[in-house]
Design an enzyme around this catalytic site. Sequence first.
Site, short mmCIF file in Angstrom:
data_model
loop_
_atom_site.label_atom_id
_atom_site.label_comp_id
_atom_site.label_asym_id
_atom_site.label_seq_id
_atom_site.Cartn_x
_atom_site.Cartn_y
_atom_site.Cartn_z
N CYS A 74 13.73 -41.13 175.85
CA CYS A 74 13.23 -42.80 176.32
C CYS A 74 14.71 -43.32 175.97
CB CYS A 74 12.15 -43.10 176.19
SG CYS A 74 10.23 -42.41 176.62
N ASN A 109 11.61 -44.44 171.14
CA ASN A 109 12.48 -43.58 171.70
C ASN A 109 12.53 -42.00 170.63
OD1 ASN A 109 14.57 -41.94 173.29
ND2 ASN A 109 16.08 -42.39 171.67
#
Length: 618
Positions: free
Chosen positions: A2, A76
């Site tokens: 992400c 992330n």
Amino acid sequence: MCGFAGFSDRIHTEEEKKKILDAMTARIVHRGPDMGGTYTDDTFALGFRRLSIIDLSEAGTQPMYNEDGSIVLTFNGEIYNFEELRTELLERGHVFHSHTDSEVLVHGYEEYGTDILSRLRGMFAFVILDKKTNTLFGARDIFGIKPHYYCKNADGTFLFGSEIKSFLEHPSFHKAVNKNALRPYLTFQYSSGNETFFEGVYKLPQAHYYLYRDGELTIAPYWDTVFETENKSSAQFADEVDKAVNESVAAHKISDVRVGTFLSGGVDSSYITASLHPDETFSVGFDHGKDKFFDETDYAAELSEILGITNYKKIITPDECFDKFSDIQYHMDEPQSNPSSVPLYFLARLAKEHVTVVLSGEGADEIFAGYDWYNDTREVRKFKKIVPGFIRRGLASLVKPLPAFKGRSFLLRASGRPEDYFMGEALVFSPSEAPDYLAPDCRNGKSAADIVAEVYRSVADKDELTKKQFLDMHLWLPGDILLKADKMSMAHSLELRVPFLDKHIMEQAERIPAEYKVNEIDTKYVLRQASNRTLPDAWANRKKAGFPVPIRHWLKEQKYYDHVKAYFNAPYAKEFFDTDKINALLDDHFAGKANNGRKIWTVFTFLVWYERFFVLEK
């Protein structure tokens, strides 16, 4: 995989913050095309883009909250021991609402605070907002696999994110080139240290975290490599490494989407592939006549056939590379002239046509000592045996300040002190010549020698090989290898995982004595022994080729010479370089008088990056 972006300020209203945040996250939509989310209040704004890998439901979206909404997370990466941590936290009374690894960070922070970092096994960059204390807690994994940038503006705004380009959308961000980054860049080919090429923007170092509260930023380390060797046979070490590698690959393959591998002809990616045994492998190369040095796809196809795996390959043309080079530098965020970024971009694009996750072999060369520069030549090895160390070191001290002459490099390498000669795996312009090619006001940055000296001081009492590995693990690995791996894969919304860069494997590698890593037989000796339990001899013992790109040949063709020439003589080139000298590099190479390919490419890369961010995008 992400991406996140966010900021803290008291200038904008919540409505204004939301609009700014939407623009910032739109800049990094390639990192997470599946869904997005935002959080705003009167001080903070956190935004997120999601590429769904584990728990594909809406329950896995971010920002993610604890039960009362006082903890807000953007994250992330992947936490590979999240099931173990989840069980532990459930036993302590925490309530989970998803099956994602992300939620472990939320409850882990509630339970342990910043000490959660010591319990994590994975690749990550994240920011947690603790609303009870109005504190931002940001962190980056121990190797620097995932990027994390921050910027503290003069007006008190604090920006953070997975990519610098998201900062361009914040109205208080002043876009300017950090000219001090150019001098070391010409030597290293990447942005070294914590500064970036954007003035005022910094990289959070690997294995560090920050706390931001009431305008004050505190940064601290939470882990570092400790090389403490053990007395075992090479076969024993190989058994332990093989077990650790296979266990790491098993942990890294956990996913709710399709997983493949990048595969070259080398031992690292071949070992990962043989351990994982995916359905598909992916390979790229260059067609340069009869010179097979630039194409290992046949080796990859052969191993895939032996293992019963489908291999997809692509042969890249120079036109494709030059056509996409501006996009490559845009996704890199900063100029990065490692030629292998180019094939990696096309390799990721090929893989994304078939899978969402790939495993790759990055990191093995650094932690197991695979580079040729780590080994002595036969002549240096013989010289070290004959000449006492104090004499060798004395000779090196005498010749070090002298200009280059035949035998100088030999004497420096024979000193046994990497501080005398080793700048790291990348060395384009020497530290002494780099300033000569720069415009006067671009010569003021740190020299490459000063930067490496800071790192060497941390391992002053270690052996020669350990010093080299430590240097590359703290500069080359996060600044070049892992940065391009992240940026080139995420450019195509592809998650790239690196099983060799695992905490458990590192614990094995740092116990291996130098003679079992590099010796007269080969580099990466123990890893090759370990891989040979799975791989045929030809793959376990194949010499390292890297990811070679025929740039030196391309730059002798009129078409590409003219293309680069136009950049070297663009109006803005004079702001950064002595254009007479860089043109001489190009002309001498074109005429066959010298091999200046890497130097030309490094200057060219910066100018392409500058054009993309500062000329085409006002």
